[in-house]
Scaffold this active site. Sequence first.
Site, PDB file in Angstrom:
ATOM      1  N   CYS A   1      10.605  44.698 -22.266  1.00  0.00           N
ATOM      2  CA  CYS A   1      11.583  43.969 -21.445  1.00  0.00           C
ATOM      3  C   CYS A   1      11.920  42.630 -22.118  1.00  0.00           C
ATOM      4  CB  CYS A   1      10.995  43.744 -20.058  1.00  0.00           C
ATOM      5  SG  CYS A   1      11.971  42.650 -19.030  1.00  0.00           S
TER       6      CYS A   1
ATOM      7  N   LYS B   1      10.778   3.199   3.173  1.00  0.00           N
ATOM      8  CA  LYS B   1      10.750   4.656   3.049  1.00  0.00           C
ATOM      9  C   LYS B   1      11.453   5.086   1.767  1.00  0.00           C
ATOM     10  CE  LYS B   1       9.272   6.960   6.461  1.00  0.00           C
ATOM     11  NZ  LYS B   1       9.862   7.223   7.662  1.00  0.00           N
TER      12      LYS B   1
ATOM     13  N   TYR C   1      -7.093   2.439   5.905  1.00  0.00           N
ATOM     14  CA  TYR C   1      -6.323   1.233   5.591  1.00  0.00           C
ATOM     15  C   TYR C   1      -6.475   0.114   6.617  1.00  0.00           C
ATOM     16  CZ  TYR C   1      -3.237   3.881   8.657  1.00  0.00           C
ATOM     17  OH  TYR C   1      -2.738   4.619   9.687  1.00  0.00           O
TER      18      TYR C   1
ATOM     19  N   CYS D   1      15.847  44.879 -17.998  1.00  0.00           N
ATOM     20  CA  CYS D   1      15.661  46.026 -18.896  1.00  0.00           C
ATOM     21  C   CYS D   1      15.806  47.364 -18.185  1.00  0.00           C
ATOM     22  CB  CYS D   1      14.303  45.950 -19.581  1.00  0.00           C
ATOM     23  SG  CYS D   1      12.936  46.249 -18.451  1.00  0.00           S
TER      24      CYS D   1
ATOM     25  N   ASP E   1       1.515  10.315   3.530  1.00  0.00           N
ATOM     26  CA  ASP E   1       2.244  11.204   4.427  1.00  0.00           C
ATOM     27  C   ASP E   1       1.281  12.211   5.039  1.00  0.00           C
ATOM     28  OD1 ASP E   1       4.320  12.193   5.777  1.00  0.00           O
ATOM     29  OD2 ASP E   1       5.272  13.211   4.090  1.00  0.00           O
TER      30      ASP E   1
ATOM     31  N   GLU F   1       0.852  -1.201   0.000  1.00  0.00           N
ATOM     32  CA  GLU F   1       0.000   0.000   0.000  1.00  0.00           C
ATOM     33  C   GLU F   1       0.879   1.238   0.000  1.00  0.00           C
ATOM     34  OE1 GLU F   1      -2.353  -0.159   3.571  1.00  0.00           O
ATOM     35  OE2 GLU F   1      -3.164  -2.119   3.080  1.00  0.00           O
TER      36      GLU F   1
HETATM   37  S1  IVH Z   1      -0.589   0.541   8.855  1.00  0.00           S
HETATM   38  C1  IVH Z   1      -0.162  -1.470  12.883  1.00  0.00           C
HETATM   39  N1  IVH Z   1      -0.808   1.525   6.433  1.00  0.00           N
HETATM   40  O1  IVH Z   1       2.459   5.294   8.902  1.00  0.00           O
HETATM   41  C2  IVH Z   1       0.027  -0.869  11.539  1.00  0.00           C
HETATM   42  N2  IVH Z   1       0.074   2.930   8.138  1.00  0.00           N
HETATM   43  O2  IVH Z   1       4.931   4.894  10.369  1.00  0.00           O
HETATM   44  C3  IVH Z   1      -0.256   0.552  11.516  1.00  0.00           C
HETATM   45  N3  IVH Z   1       0.630   5.181   7.386  1.00  0.00           N
HETATM   46  O3  IVH Z   1       1.096   5.679  12.106  1.00  0.00           O
HETATM   47  C4  IVH Z   1      -0.073   1.298  10.326  1.00  0.00           C
HETATM   48  N4  IVH Z   1       0.017   4.937   5.305  1.00  0.00           N
HETATM   49  O4  IVH Z   1       0.023   6.955  10.201  1.00  0.00           O
HETATM   50  C5  IVH Z   1      -0.438   1.762   7.705  1.00  0.00           C
HETATM   51  N5  IVH Z   1      -1.085   2.286   4.266  1.00  0.00           N
HETATM   52  C6  IVH Z   1      -0.730   2.515   5.528  1.00  0.00           C
HETATM   53  C7  IVH Z   1      -0.214   3.752   5.936  1.00  0.00           C
HETATM   54  C8  IVH Z   1       0.188   3.915   7.257  1.00  0.00           C
HETATM   55  C9  IVH Z   1       0.517   5.770   6.199  1.00  0.00           C
HETATM   56  C10 IVH Z   1       1.205   5.824   8.589  1.00  0.00           C
HETATM   57  C11 IVH Z   1       0.352   5.665   9.830  1.00  0.00           C
HETATM   58  C12 IVH Z   1       1.289   5.106  10.853  1.00  0.00           C
HETATM   59  C13 IVH Z   1       2.619   5.436  10.288  1.00  0.00           C
HETATM   60  C14 IVH Z   1       3.676   4.485  10.786  1.00  0.00           C
END
Ligand code: IVH
Length: 677
Positions: free
Chosen positions: A437, A319, A230, A416, A122, A118
């Site tokens: 200009c 990341k 999600y 100019c 951000d 997924e």
């Molecule tokens: S799952 C127990 N899925 O990333 C699993 N988190 O670094 C919990 N986030 O606090 C997270 N997209 O705010 C999950 N597709 C996604 C996400 C996601 C963004 C964020 C979420 C979490 C942070 C962790």
Amino acid sequence: MFMPTPCDWDKRHIKELRHLINEYGYAYYVLDQPLIADFEYDQLFKELEDLERKYPALITPESPTQRVGAAPLKAFAKVQHKIPLRSLNNAFDRNELERFDQRIKEQLELSEICYIAEPKLDGLAVNLCYQGGILIQGATRGDGQVGEDITHNIRTIPTIPLQLRGENVPKFLEVRGEVYMPKTAFYQLNQEGKLKGERSFVNPRNAAAGSLRQLDSKITAARSLAIFCYGIGEIEQGKIPISQYRVLIQLKEWGFPVSPYSQLVCDISACWTYLEKLLGLRSQLPYEIDGVVLKVDDLTQQNNLGFTARAPRWAIAYKFPAQEASTQVLAIEVQVGRTGILTPVARLDPVSVGGVVVRNATLHNESEVQRKDIRVGDKVLIRRAGDVIPEVISVILEYRPENSTPFAMPQCCPACNSEIIKEQQGTIARCSGGLYCPAQQKGTIRHFVSRKAMNILGLGEKITNQLIELGLVKNPSDLYQLTIEKLSALEGIGEKLATRIVDRIEKSKETTLSRFLYALGIREVGETTAQLLAKEFRSLTALMISDEEQLQKIPEIGPVVASHIVGFFCQNHNREVIYKLQGGGVFWVEVDINKERNPNHLPLLRQIFVFTGTLSTMTRNQAKEKIQTLGGRVNNHVSSKTNYVVVGTQPGSTLNKAKELRVAILDESQFQGLLEQ
Ligand code: IVH
């Protein structure tokens, strides 16, 4: 006070109105496929508001009228999460992903694992609670155990259902998702903030966080927040899906927005392919993502793997490379744009940011440079967000060289020498030289020849600069007087290239009214406004003789744009250029109103197309233009409302989705056939 008593009809009608508004709202906000015109929606909404005003006892918290309007809070209440909102472990390279996969296989004693990949959005994690299908609470993640109650703000986000849709509604349900601010809303918010002299937000995530943590929900409501969900937390008396894939489907059925980019991947190499594809798409997405979350798909397997104190063992966040870096400001130069606006630009010691070498960063305007106090020699933190020009976030003052001096804008135009005029409380500095200009001339010509304008390929920056510096071109109409001889006299242009350019200039003569209007470079008239003007006025003469009042009858056109349009056509030299362009052979077919209104001439009326893969005979924009002229529409995502999916080479997941939804699939030649028919 007299309180009228509602009859059964009123009660039923209120219920019906709420249902309709929810359905239309869902189609508009979540599916991005409006079912009715905005004014019809507004009328239904007003009707409901009137009835609720008459019978306040019938107002319920899930009524669509109750999204905005709660009184501001004094402080945020604390919320203890029933199930903690955990964090994720991170991976930064392929090896780390492979080690994660290895660990999972060892722990589960399996040789194959299916994952779901997924986008890592951000934004800000939130927890939404539904009791009997009704939204009762929204909370921030906080420290994972205890968050803040932001229900009043959550309710203002139009894509979050106040009431669950569909079936299998549990008695109690927690939904997890990420609230974000779309990139355009972020830029607009900062732009508006700047005009008011407010501090700007560093990135869309900060802007989303600042907007969600408002005591007054009216402020949040004006901030265009959105969400992708999600996951599911606590669930009581409800069916728990068997896999993450099914969780996403279930969330969608309950009415939550779910990322269209989630995909099942059955090994790490498929995950890597997905990851590279998403990285390529990143800059085009309308919101920020900072990586990919890889989750074991099977929920029983997830359960068996469990959690560490901080994060689940069944998921990992890959990341993307950092979008921020530090470097030194070598110089601050001032550029003059097409409309004469002066923009300070930082020349930087080249630095790699997220895999791209950055040499320049925009400093926006004088007050922005002064607010951040950016000076030559400073070490600065820079950020590259998607496809936008890199920006300086802040100065690292510890490294400021001695004797550095604050930046000051030049008194005269650097191109100019004309006088500089300050506009909008001094935030905008504009050269008064107009087309005298050379910098403005260059900008005007570059815009005129650009792809979405007259589309004269081959006339790049180097050639246009030479044409202007040698005085061969002063305004766009001069382009149509260029000959092979004149062009081949320029540096680096042989006869062959000169012939090709003249040929392309010739071809550009046949255009459309909207392209021509856009090419003229009228202030605030971008591609969309130009299309709108062409559609409304249908003839250039009609537009040229229109006044501000007439222009403002078009809902999208406000007083500023209207005055720029009228002002442009009032100027003798602009009209002269237009006549010279037409005299030089530029033409378009002016639309016959009656012909266009006849549905027989719009054979694709209201037909929705989605493209996947690359077309070989035309670009997507060209295909889109053709579909639009035949009355159809092009959407980005396939849904049950899509009429055709057009498949080029290397199609994406859209193709599978189209098959799943049984949408008609056309290859390129079938598509061509349809257009020709
Ligand atoms: S799952 C127990 N899925 O990333 C699993 N988190 O670094 C919990 N986030 O606090 C997270 N997209 O705010 C999950 N597709 C996604 C996400 C996601 C963004 C964020 C979420 C979490 C942070 C962790």
